[in-house]
Design a protein around this motif. Structure first.
Motif, PDB file in Angstrom:
ATOM      1  N   ASP A  69      -0.612  -0.557  -7.406  1.00 44.50           N
ATOM      2  CA  ASP A  69      -1.158   0.650  -8.031  1.00 44.50           C
ATOM      3  C   ASP A  69      -2.660   0.444  -8.251  1.00 44.50           C
ATOM      4  O   ASP A  69      -3.068  -0.414  -9.026  1.00 44.50           O
ATOM      5  CB  ASP A  69      -0.455   0.908  -9.370  1.00 44.50           C
ATOM      6  N   VAL A  70      -3.475   1.219  -7.554  1.00 43.17           N
ATOM      7  CA  VAL A  70      -4.933   1.100  -7.629  1.00 43.17           C
ATOM      8  C   VAL A  70      -5.533   2.436  -8.061  1.00 43.17           C
ATOM      9  O   VAL A  70      -5.092   3.492  -7.602  1.00 43.17           O
ATOM     10  CB  VAL A  70      -5.526   0.691  -6.256  1.00 43.17           C
ATOM     11  N   GLU A  71      -6.521   2.401  -8.939  1.00 45.29           N
ATOM     12  CA  GLU A  71      -7.150   3.627  -9.401  1.00 45.29           C
ATOM     13  C   GLU A  71      -8.043   4.227  -8.317  1.00 45.29           C
ATOM     14  O   GLU A  71      -8.404   3.562  -7.342  1.00 45.29           O
ATOM     15  CB  GLU A  71      -7.971   3.346 -10.668  1.00 45.29           C
ATOM     16  N   GLU A  72      -8.436   5.483  -8.502  1.00 48.93           N
ATOM     17  CA  GLU A  72      -9.181   6.207  -7.476  1.00 48.93           C
ATOM     18  C   GLU A  72     -10.631   5.750  -7.336  1.00 48.93           C
ATOM     19  O   GLU A  72     -11.162   5.690  -6.223  1.00 48.93           O
ATOM     20  CB  GLU A  72      -9.139   7.716  -7.767  1.00 48.93           C
ATOM     21  N   GLU A  73     -11.286   5.433  -8.448  1.00 49.22           N
ATOM     22  CA  GLU A  73     -12.713   5.067  -8.398  1.00 49.22           C
ATOM     23  C   GLU A  73     -13.007   3.883  -7.481  1.00 49.22           C
ATOM     24  O   GLU A  73     -13.913   3.946  -6.647  1.00 49.22           O
ATOM     25  CB  GLU A  73     -13.254   4.812  -9.800  1.00 49.22           C
ATOM     26  N   PRO A  74     -12.266   2.759  -7.615  1.00 55.34           N
ATOM     27  CA  PRO A  74     -12.533   1.642  -6.696  1.00 55.34           C
ATOM     28  C   PRO A  74     -12.236   1.991  -5.241  1.00 55.34           C
ATOM     29  O   PRO A  74     -12.900   1.483  -4.337  1.00 55.34           O
ATOM     30  CB  PRO A  74     -11.625   0.519  -7.212  1.00 55.34           C
ATOM     31  N   LEU A  75     -11.262   2.872  -5.003  1.00 49.48           N
ATOM     32  CA  LEU A  75     -10.982   3.299  -3.632  1.00 49.48           C
ATOM     33  C   LEU A  75     -12.185   4.060  -3.070  1.00 49.48           C
ATOM     34  O   LEU A  75     -12.586   3.846  -1.921  1.00 49.48           O
ATOM     35  CB  LEU A  75      -9.729   4.186  -3.590  1.00 49.48           C
ATOM     36  N   MET A 173       7.356   5.921  -4.943  1.00 52.48           N
ATOM     37  CA  MET A 173       6.886   6.300  -3.620  1.00 52.48           C
ATOM     38  C   MET A 173       5.853   7.415  -3.686  1.00 52.48           C
ATOM     39  O   MET A 173       4.933   7.475  -2.862  1.00 52.48           O
ATOM     40  CB  MET A 173       8.077   6.747  -2.761  1.00 52.48           C
ATOM     41  N   GLU A 174       5.978   8.294  -4.672  1.00 51.25           N
ATOM     42  CA  GLU A 174       5.025   9.382  -4.812  1.00 51.25           C
ATOM     43  C   GLU A 174       3.620   8.852  -5.084  1.00 51.25           C
ATOM     44  O   GLU A 174       2.630   9.372  -4.557  1.00 51.25           O
ATOM     45  CB  GLU A 174       5.455  10.331  -5.936  1.00 51.25           C
ATOM     46  N   GLY A 175       3.535   7.806  -5.892  1.00 48.53           N
ATOM     47  CA  GLY A 175       2.239   7.197  -6.175  1.00 48.53           C
ATOM     48  C   GLY A 175       1.621   6.605  -4.924  1.00 48.53           C
ATOM     49  O   GLY A 175       0.407   6.717  -4.691  1.00 48.53           O
ATOM     50  N   ILE A 176       2.443   5.972  -4.086  1.00 49.43           N
ATOM     51  CA  ILE A 176       1.962   5.380  -2.832  1.00 49.43           C
ATOM     52  C   ILE A 176       1.468   6.477  -1.891  1.00 49.43           C
ATOM     53  O   ILE A 176       0.399   6.363  -1.286  1.00 49.43           O
ATOM     54  CB  ILE A 176       3.089   4.565  -2.163  1.00 49.43           C
TER      55      ILE A 176
END
Length: 266
Positions: A69-75, A173-176
């Protein structure tokens, strides 16, 4: 009146003594706190590295990095770096045989994580990526996997059954899927930004031979005017200026040095 002055003087001296005593205790306590904070941070970094090592050895590699689970900002931060790395390595549709996508992803991801693990103290990682350095292992890994797939014209479902893996591990799976959609959307818009990020981070970098000798510093970048692809780096060493082909260098996104893959590269 004299006694009154003496009394005030003694009181002032006492207050001054108490102040310095408080300052000493506070300073000592603050130093202990900072020391503890550094130890905790070092402990978290070690745990993160141990986790990366375990993931590299897992039978689920390389897909286990996608499950985190990774947050959006670092992506958002790492997408341009991942895209540019794919570009400089020539990873594009038609460059890889059918069925080799997983092998390419595994190789590139293993190389990136090996570099991360060998970067003692991650000082350069902090200098380049600042607040996002701590999220590097999994945020960059996810960006890299999706960038490779995007450039090969593939989706995650084309190369792995993540649904089966997530059900087995009881993951969301929804998070992925949400992270995949978000990252792919960033990738589709990142081409110009990727070139800017690459240019900004390449200029003035030191170039080191495979034996560790200094070869000079990057002072310019060459492009293919038709495709926009980076073809080489211009290196300045005193009065001597030469060009390095991108195929001759080992490019990482968390080192301030550029290392030649083999000796004798000009």
């Amino acid at each position: 009146m004299w006694k009154h002055r003496v009394s005030i003087s003694k009181r002032a001296a006492g207050e001054k003594k108490r102040y310095f005593k408080f300052k000493l205790v506070y300073s000592f306590g603050y130093d202990v706190f900072r020391c503890g904070e550094k130890e905790m941070k070092r402990g978290r970094e070690e745990e993160e590295k141990e986790k990366v090592i375990a993931y590299l050895k897992s039978r689920l590699f390389p897909w286990n990095f996608i499950l985190e689970d990774v947050e959006e900002e670092p992506l958002e931060h790492f997408v341009p770096y991942a895209m540019q790395m794919c570009g400089t390595k020539g990873i594009t549709k038609g460059s890889v045989k059918e069925g080799e996508a997983k092998a390419i992803i595994a190789t590139e991801l293993r190389d990136a994580m090996t570099e991360y693990l060998s970067d003692e103290g991650n000082r350069e990682l902090m200098e380049i990526h600042g607040e996002f350095a701590a999220q590097y292992p999994f945020a960059f890994a996810q960006c890299l996997v999706h960038a490779i797939l995007y450039r090969l014209g593939l989706a995650l479902d084309d190369v792995v059954n993540l649904k089966a893996i997530s059900e087995f591990l009881e993951l969301d799976m929804e998070g992925i899927n949400r992270r995949e959609r978000f990252t792919r959307d960033l990738i589709s818009k990142s081409k110009t930004k990727a070139v800017r990020v690459f240019s900004k981070n390449m200029l003035d970098r030191s170039v080191i031979s495979s034996e560790g000798d200094s070869m000079g510093n990057v002072d310019d970048i060459t492009f293919d005017t038709k495709t926009g692809r980076v073809t080489g780096l211009m290196v300045n060493q005193g009065s001597v200026r030469s060009e390095l082909a991108m195929t001759d260098i080992a490019l990482t996104v968390h080192s301030n040095n550029i290392v030649l893959k083999h000796s004798g590269s000009k």
